[in-house]
Scaffold this motif. Structure first.
Motif, short mmCIF file in Angstrom:
data_model
loop_
_atom_site.label_atom_id
_atom_site.label_comp_id
_atom_site.label_asym_id
_atom_site.label_seq_id
_atom_site.Cartn_x
_atom_site.Cartn_y
_atom_site.Cartn_z
N GLY A 50 74.41 75.47 62.01
CA GLY A 50 73.64 74.27 62.29
C GLY A 50 73.73 73.25 61.18
O GLY A 50 74.81 72.82 60.79
N ARG A 51 72.59 72.88 60.63
CA ARG A 51 72.53 71.85 59.60
C ARG A 51 72.37 72.42 58.19
O ARG A 51 72.17 71.66 57.23
CB ARG A 51 71.39 70.88 59.93
CG ARG A 51 71.65 70.10 61.23
CD ARG A 51 70.47 69.26 61.66
NE ARG A 51 70.19 68.18 60.73
CZ ARG A 51 69.22 67.28 60.88
NH1 ARG A 51 68.45 67.34 61.97
NH2 ARG A 51 69.02 66.33 59.99
N SER A 52 72.45 73.74 58.04
CA SER A 52 72.38 74.34 56.71
C SER A 52 73.74 74.29 56.03
O SER A 52 74.78 74.38 56.67
CB SER A 52 71.92 75.81 56.80
OG SER A 52 70.55 75.89 57.12
N GLU A 53 73.71 74.17 54.70
CA GLU A 53 74.94 74.23 53.94
C GLU A 53 75.54 75.64 53.99
O GLU A 53 74.82 76.62 54.22
CB GLU A 53 74.69 73.84 52.48
CG GLU A 53 74.33 72.38 52.28
CD GLU A 53 74.13 72.01 50.83
OE1 GLU A 53 74.09 70.80 50.52
OE2 GLU A 53 73.99 72.93 49.98
N PRO A 54 76.85 75.75 53.78
CA PRO A 54 77.46 77.09 53.75
C PRO A 54 76.90 77.93 52.61
O PRO A 54 76.42 77.40 51.60
CB PRO A 54 78.95 76.80 53.52
CG PRO A 54 79.13 75.37 53.92
CD PRO A 54 77.84 74.68 53.61
N ALA A 55 76.95 79.23 52.79
CA ALA A 55 76.60 80.12 51.68
C ALA A 55 77.58 79.88 50.53
O ALA A 55 78.77 79.66 50.76
CB ALA A 55 76.67 81.57 52.14
N PRO A 56 77.12 79.91 49.28
CA PRO A 56 78.00 79.62 48.15
C PRO A 56 79.25 80.47 48.09
O PRO A 56 80.30 80.01 47.64
CB PRO A 56 77.09 79.86 46.94
CG PRO A 56 75.71 79.59 47.45
CD PRO A 56 75.72 80.09 48.87
N ASP A 57 79.17 81.72 48.57
CA ASP A 57 80.32 82.62 48.50
C ASP A 57 81.11 82.67 49.80
O ASP A 57 81.97 83.55 49.98
CB ASP A 57 79.85 84.04 48.14
CG ASP A 57 79.26 84.09 46.74
OD1 ASP A 57 79.71 83.32 45.87
OD2 ASP A 57 78.33 84.90 46.52
N GLY A 58 80.85 81.74 50.72
CA GLY A 58 81.61 81.70 51.97
C GLY A 58 80.86 82.37 53.11
O GLY A 58 79.74 82.86 52.94
N PRO A 59 81.47 82.38 54.31
CA PRO A 59 80.81 82.95 55.49
C PRO A 59 80.29 84.36 55.24
O PRO A 59 80.95 85.19 54.60
CB PRO A 59 81.92 82.93 56.55
CG PRO A 59 82.80 81.80 56.14
CD PRO A 59 82.80 81.82 54.64
N VAL A 60 79.12 84.64 55.76
CA VAL A 60 78.43 85.91 55.52
C VAL A 60 78.82 86.92 56.60
O VAL A 60 78.75 86.61 57.80
CB VAL A 60 76.91 85.70 55.51
CG1 VAL A 60 76.17 87.02 55.37
CG2 VAL A 60 76.52 84.72 54.41
N ASP A 61 79.23 88.13 56.20
CA ASP A 61 79.55 89.16 57.17
C ASP A 61 78.70 90.42 56.94
O ASP A 61 79.08 91.53 57.33
CB ASP A 61 81.04 89.51 57.16
CG ASP A 61 81.52 90.03 55.81
OD1 ASP A 61 80.69 90.26 54.91
OD2 ASP A 61 82.75 90.21 55.67
N ASP A 62 77.54 90.24 56.32
CA ASP A 62 76.61 91.34 56.05
C ASP A 62 75.22 90.89 56.48
O ASP A 62 74.63 89.99 55.87
CB ASP A 62 76.64 91.67 54.56
CG ASP A 62 75.64 92.74 54.16
OD1 ASP A 62 74.89 93.24 55.03
OD2 ASP A 62 75.57 93.06 52.95
N LEU A 63 74.69 91.49 57.55
CA LEU A 63 73.38 91.05 58.05
C LEU A 63 72.27 91.34 57.06
O LEU A 63 71.25 90.66 57.06
CB LEU A 63 73.09 91.72 59.40
CG LEU A 63 74.09 91.45 60.53
CD1 LEU A 63 73.53 91.96 61.86
CD2 LEU A 63 74.44 89.98 60.62
N GLY A 64 72.47 92.33 56.20
CA GLY A 64 71.48 92.59 55.15
C GLY A 64 71.38 91.43 54.18
O GLY A 64 70.30 91.14 53.66
N ALA A 65 72.49 90.74 53.94
CA ALA A 65 72.46 89.56 53.07
C ALA A 65 71.63 88.45 53.71
O ALA A 65 70.91 87.72 53.02
CB ALA A 65 73.88 89.08 52.78
N TYR A 66 71.73 88.30 55.03
CA TYR A 66 70.88 87.32 55.72
C TYR A 66 69.41 87.70 55.58
O TYR A 66 68.55 86.83 55.39
CB TYR A 66 71.24 87.26 57.20
CG TYR A 66 72.48 86.46 57.55
CD1 TYR A 66 72.75 85.23 56.94
CD2 TYR A 66 73.36 86.92 58.51
CE1 TYR A 66 73.88 84.50 57.28
CE2 TYR A 66 74.49 86.20 58.87
CZ TYR A 66 74.74 84.99 58.26
OH TYR A 66 75.85 84.26 58.61
N ALA A 67 69.10 88.99 55.69
CA ALA A 67 67.71 89.42 55.57
C ALA A 67 67.15 89.09 54.18
O ALA A 67 66.03 88.58 54.05
CB ALA A 67 67.59 90.92 55.85
N ALA A 68 67.95 89.36 53.15
CA ALA A 68 67.50 89.03 51.79
C ALA A 68 67.33 87.52 51.64
O ALA A 68 66.37 87.05 51.00
CB ALA A 68 68.53 89.56 50.78
#
Length: 274
Positions: free
Chosen positions: A64-82
């Motif tokens: 959406g309108r959020s900036e990318p994660a600094p380390d690139g696309p996230v492929d760990d749902l636990g990282a999203y939870a944190a």
């Protein structure tokens, strides 16, 4: 209150709908699906606010309108939870409910494992504890090489139509599929890698907050028995199978806000004084 907050060094777009003149309104954090954004909750948010909730709807990093994660696309749902726990701190959410769908449902389960003490209720839709490695993470990583091909948009639209429930009105189904075409294929594929590799089976008994698992009977992404099994492993959890509904209950079902309100009230009954 809708706008940007800084989380983990990047700007995150968050809808924060407050109940007028009620700073103590119970809060619910609403989580979107793979590759999508908070726009998926646009038909639900007004009804929840009218029912007396503060509704917080973030766009996950790179969505959406959020900036990318600094380390690139996230492929760990636990990282999203944190990340969401950090966002909760940044937006002043101390105790709150969570409602999520698809990867959002799995992230909601992950939050329940990590922070049951902060959660008043969890409604995890279109989610289980482990998909059995489906779809193939190897195939998804290989597909990252060519996801920008024009046909990817068509596959996304047709794939969305395929996982909608038979009770979904045709006009609504076409709109849902058209909205899903907008996703960034690199981000959505990374989300799906997270979906396929996310495994909470051994951690489910640690969940202590009230929790309700919801799955559509027509959801081709989920095995209903796996969802029921996950529910049986969580103390006091409930499980509902929605007839005629597919992978996106909050988008497929008219009047969904009232249904979600009912689930949240059932889950929090008798716990608010605790």
């Amino acid at each position: 209150m809708t706008g940007y907050v800084t989380v983990d060094g990047a700007l995150a777009f968050v809808e924060d709908h407050r109940v007028p003149d009620d700073p103590t309104a119970p809060a619910v954090l609403c989580l979107h699906t793979a590759g999508q954004s908070g726009v998926q909750w646009r038909h639900v948010t007004p009804g929840l606010v009218a029912a007396g909730y503060r509704v917080v709807v973030p766009d996950l990093p790179g969505h959406g309108r959020s900036e990318p994660a600094p380390d690139g696309p996230v492929d760990d749902l636990g990282a999203y939870a944190a990340w969401l726990l950090a966002l909760a701190d940044a937006t002043g959410l101390d105790r709150f409910a969570v409602a999520g769908c698809s990867i959002g449902g799995k992230i909601a389960l992950d939050l329940a494992v990590r922070a049951s003490d902060r959660l008043t209720a969890v409604v995890a839709m279109a989610a289980d504890a482990w998909t059995g490695g489906r779809p193939s993470t190897r195939g998804l990583r290989r597909e990252l090489v060519d996801v920008a091909a024009p046909s990817r948009s068509d596959r996304t639209e047709l794939g969305t139509l395929a996982v909608l429930g038979r009770a979904t009105e045709p006009e609504r189904a076409r709109l849902i599929a058209a909205m899903h075409r907008r996703e960034d294929p690199v981000v959505s594929n990374s989300d799906l890698i997270g979906w396929a590799s996310h495994d909470l089976r051994e951690q489910l008994p640690r969940i202590t907050c009230p929790l309700h698992l919801v799955v559509g009977a027509d959801d081709l992404w989920l095995d209903v028995d796996r969802v029921r099994w996950a529910s049986s492993r969580i103390p006091g959890a409930r499980c509902t199978v929605l007839d005629g509904v597919g992978h996106y209950p909050m988008e497929e079902m008219p009047g969904f806000a009232a249904l979600l309100d009912g689930w949240l009230r059932e889950l929090t009954a008798g716990t608010e004084a605790a």
